[in-house]
Design a protein around this motif. Structure first.
Motif, mmCIF file in Angstrom:
data_model
loop_
_atom_site.group_PDB
_atom_site.id
_atom_site.type_symbol
_atom_site.label_atom_id
_atom_site.label_comp_id
_atom_site.label_asym_id
_atom_site.label_seq_id
_atom_site.Cartn_x
_atom_site.Cartn_y
_atom_site.Cartn_z
ATOM 1 N N GLY A 84 0.840 -1.197 0.095
ATOM 2 C CA GLY A 84 0.092 0.072 -0.040
ATOM 3 C C GLY A 84 0.812 1.291 0.083
ATOM 4 O O GLY A 84 0.479 2.069 -0.773
ATOM 5 N N ALA A 85 1.878 1.323 0.672
ATOM 6 C CA ALA A 85 2.904 2.499 0.644
ATOM 7 C C ALA A 85 3.520 2.628 -0.640
ATOM 8 O O ALA A 85 3.719 3.730 -1.154
ATOM 9 N N VAL A 86 3.739 1.544 -1.050
ATOM 10 C CA VAL A 86 4.606 1.727 -2.559
ATOM 11 C C VAL A 86 3.404 2.383 -3.633
ATOM 12 O O VAL A 86 3.828 3.044 -4.405
ATOM 13 N N ILE A 87 2.500 1.669 -3.540
ATOM 14 C CA ILE A 87 1.485 2.204 -4.419
ATOM 15 C C ILE A 87 1.092 3.896 -4.198
ATOM 16 O O ILE A 87 0.960 4.679 -5.093
ATOM 17 N N PHE A 88 0.840 4.140 -2.889
ATOM 18 C CA PHE A 88 0.539 5.324 -2.561
ATOM 19 C C PHE A 88 1.642 6.163 -2.867
ATOM 20 O O PHE A 88 1.314 7.171 -3.581
ATOM 21 N N ALA A 89 2.974 5.839 -2.927
ATOM 22 C CA ALA A 89 4.265 6.779 -3.354
ATOM 23 C C ALA A 89 4.218 6.792 -4.921
ATOM 24 O O ALA A 89 4.460 7.903 -5.402
ATOM 25 N N LEU A 90 3.951 5.942 -5.484
ATOM 26 C CA LEU A 90 3.941 5.950 -7.000
ATOM 27 C C LEU A 90 2.700 6.888 -7.441
ATOM 28 O O LEU A 90 3.086 7.723 -8.529
ATOM 29 N N VAL A 91 1.496 6.720 -7.007
ATOM 30 C CA VAL A 91 0.488 7.577 -7.373
ATOM 31 C C VAL A 91 0.761 9.305 -7.002
ATOM 32 O O VAL A 91 0.618 9.976 -7.753
ATOM 33 N N ALA A 105 5.490 13.383 -11.080
ATOM 34 C CA ALA A 105 6.484 14.250 -11.048
ATOM 35 C C ALA A 105 7.854 13.905 -11.418
ATOM 36 O O ALA A 105 8.672 14.273 -12.032
ATOM 37 N N LEU A 106 8.101 12.460 -11.222
ATOM 38 C CA LEU A 106 9.231 11.731 -11.628
ATOM 39 C C LEU A 106 9.318 11.622 -12.929
ATOM 40 O O LEU A 106 10.386 11.866 -13.493
ATOM 41 N N ILE A 107 7.956 11.268 -13.711
ATOM 42 C CA ILE A 107 7.984 11.136 -15.054
ATOM 43 C C ILE A 107 8.373 12.403 -15.727
ATOM 44 O O ILE A 107 9.093 12.559 -16.601
ATOM 45 N N ARG A 108 7.761 13.633 -15.229
ATOM 46 C CA ARG A 108 7.972 14.768 -15.920
ATOM 47 C C ARG A 108 9.470 15.221 -15.731
ATOM 48 O O ARG A 108 10.057 15.693 -16.646
ATOM 49 N N SER A 109 10.006 14.925 -14.431
ATOM 50 C CA SER A 109 11.442 15.379 -14.378
ATOM 51 C C SER A 109 12.448 14.541 -15.286
ATOM 52 O O SER A 109 13.553 15.143 -15.721
ATOM 53 N N ALA A 110 11.968 13.196 -15.429
ATOM 54 C CA ALA A 110 12.744 12.333 -16.279
ATOM 55 C C ALA A 110 12.689 12.684 -17.843
ATOM 56 O O ALA A 110 13.905 12.653 -18.510
ATOM 57 N N ALA A 111 11.488 13.263 -18.171
ATOM 58 C CA ALA A 111 11.251 13.732 -19.416
ATOM 59 C C ALA A 111 12.287 15.010 -19.732
ATOM 60 O O ALA A 111 12.635 15.259 -20.735
ATOM 61 N N LYS A 112 12.029 15.782 -18.790
ATOM 62 C CA LYS A 112 12.913 17.012 -18.812
ATOM 63 C C LYS A 112 14.319 16.816 -19.016
ATOM 64 O O LYS A 112 15.186 17.290 -19.711
#
Length: 81
Positions: free
Chosen positions: A38-45, A50-57
């Motif tokens: 549950g904590a992993v899913i919470f953190a992913l959501v 934000a992680l995807i945006r920063s990786a794309a940038k």
């Protein structure tokens, strides 16, 4: 505290996404593993977009840097000829 406090939209989505697997998986796997999932899913959501945006940038910056370096190298080679 103000009565008009509104939590971030991602937190509103992440809380149920983290709580649901914790409750549903607990009879099968126990509270420890279900809480961890549950904590992993919470953190992913919560932090995933934000992680995807920063990786794309970062990828775009890296590509632009490579392109500029390649253009600089080709200009230097042409200047020597």
């Amino acid at each position: 505290m103000s009565a008009s406090f509104t939590p971030p939209r991602l937190l509103i989505l992440a809380a149920p996404a983290g709580i649901y697997p914790t409750i549903t998986l607990s009879p099968e796997t126990g509270w420890t593993w279900s809480a961890a999932i549950g904590a992993v899913i919470f953190a992913l959501v919560l932090f995933g977009p934000a992680l995807i945006r920063s990786a794309a940038k970062a990828s775009a910056v890296r590509a632009a840097t490579k392109k500029a370096k390649a253009a600089e190298t080709s200009t230097k080679k042409e200047g020597k000829k």
